[in-house]
Design an enzyme around this catalytic site. Sequence first.
Site, mmCIF file in Angstrom:
data_model
loop_
_atom_site.group_PDB
_atom_site.id
_atom_site.type_symbol
_atom_site.label_atom_id
_atom_site.label_comp_id
_atom_site.label_asym_id
_atom_site.label_seq_id
_atom_site.Cartn_x
_atom_site.Cartn_y
_atom_site.Cartn_z
ATOM 1 N N HIS A 18 42.952 35.397 46.764
ATOM 2 C CA HIS A 18 42.402 35.500 48.120
ATOM 3 C C HIS A 18 42.762 34.290 48.985
ATOM 4 O O HIS A 18 42.460 34.281 50.182
ATOM 5 C CB HIS A 18 40.880 35.646 48.089
ATOM 6 C CG HIS A 18 40.411 36.908 47.431
ATOM 7 N ND1 HIS A 18 40.857 38.151 47.820
ATOM 8 C CD2 HIS A 18 39.540 37.116 46.413
ATOM 9 C CE1 HIS A 18 40.267 39.073 47.062
ATOM 10 N NE2 HIS A 18 39.482 38.474 46.197
ATOM 11 N N ASP A 27 43.777 43.129 40.169
ATOM 12 C CA ASP A 27 42.380 42.752 40.381
ATOM 13 C C ASP A 27 41.719 43.827 41.243
ATOM 14 O O ASP A 27 42.381 44.489 42.042
ATOM 15 C CB ASP A 27 42.338 41.390 41.079
ATOM 16 C CG ASP A 27 40.942 40.819 41.211
ATOM 17 O OD1 ASP A 27 40.591 39.928 40.409
ATOM 18 O OD2 ASP A 27 40.205 41.243 42.127
ATOM 19 N N HIS A 36 39.959 43.552 43.709
ATOM 20 C CA HIS A 36 39.993 43.206 45.133
ATOM 21 C C HIS A 36 41.439 43.097 45.609
ATOM 22 O O HIS A 36 42.309 42.643 44.871
ATOM 23 C CB HIS A 36 39.295 41.870 45.379
ATOM 24 C CG HIS A 36 37.863 41.837 44.946
ATOM 25 N ND1 HIS A 36 37.486 41.423 43.683
ATOM 26 C CD2 HIS A 36 36.730 42.194 45.595
ATOM 27 C CE1 HIS A 36 36.158 41.514 43.589
ATOM 28 N NE2 HIS A 36 35.679 41.976 44.726
ATOM 29 N N ASP A 80 37.763 42.700 37.145
ATOM 30 C CA ASP A 80 36.595 43.174 37.893
ATOM 31 C C ASP A 80 36.674 44.655 38.250
ATOM 32 O O ASP A 80 35.773 45.189 38.902
ATOM 33 C CB ASP A 80 36.313 42.309 39.124
ATOM 34 C CG ASP A 80 37.564 41.880 39.852
ATOM 35 O OD1 ASP A 80 38.660 42.408 39.553
ATOM 36 O OD2 ASP A 80 37.465 41.008 40.745
#
Length: 349
Positions: free
Chosen positions: A168, A203, A205, A292
């Site tokens: 991120h 991931d 995200h 995740d």
Amino acid sequence: MMRAFYHPDQALHAPQQYMRFGRVVRARDLPERTERLLQALAGRGIPVETPPPVGMDPILAVHTADYVEFLRTAWDQWQTLPEDRGPEVWPATFPYWSGRPERRARPAPRPTGLLGRLGWYLGDMSVPLDAHSWTSIRQSAETAVAGAEAVADGAGLAYALCRPSGHHARADRASGFCYLNNSAIAAARLALRFGRVAVLDVDAHHGDGTQQIFYDRPDVLTASIHADPADYYPFYTGYADEAGAGAGAGANLNLPLPHGSGTGAMQAALQLAAEAIRKFDARALVVALGFDAHRADPIGVLALDSGDFAAIGEAVSRLDLPTLIVQEGGYGIDVLDPSLTAFLQGLGG
Ligand code: ZN
């Protein structure tokens, strides 16, 4: 005599909290302020008039309609959040810009003081810095570099256990538990050696920082499989129509999955990503590996089981490229071991 205006409804706004110096503290703009100000006017003998209604047009001459509509409706929408929500509408993420991926770097900020630079460089409230953070952040990046060096030197396969995670982190902003973009740092290093590199981000995200860093580069393909960001972090990017810009047009692939997706949807997306990576003619691969997407993840919305990560490992293995695995997220403590184990088993064929 000066005229003064005030509507009693202005005292209804009663904020309770704000964030200052890293603590939630009592709000400062208290309704009592108006009482004191009215007292002052009264003390000077100045009458206070109630302003007449004028409608929205003067406001909309200055503000966008969507912003005004947000302000009008946010409280009602807040009531739809879970019961343990806070007492007032309060954000915990701060969009970097409009969400338009072609907007890349920002200028250096004008503030020279810490408080102004904090807001500029720390994009949300998930990236605190403590006395040891920088040490860990730098070391995490160095771990990724070491892995990249190993692959550049012919290792074939390497795993960088990076923590804190990186995907991120944008070129100039920390967010989402990430500070330095380990996967991007590694990919840039591998591009020097191999010329054309793909980043496959699995991931849960969207790898928004990685996307931003390479968005206009033709030599690094970024492919991210993640939960639909329309109602999931990082919210503002990760949509399927973000395909790269300029010289990097076509070198970005987003594969958002509906919330609740399990291994079937993941495997279908992996197939699409693999096709893109082959078509791109990548000569090396960075896998941004998060766990995740596990159904047991406390902040997850996807539904993989530990064993399902084997399929991701298998897909990576089939690409048959010099590969660096970079650890990203995964917060279900009890499932990290079985998930990585399954991934590595899949990778080993
Ligand atoms: Zn994640």
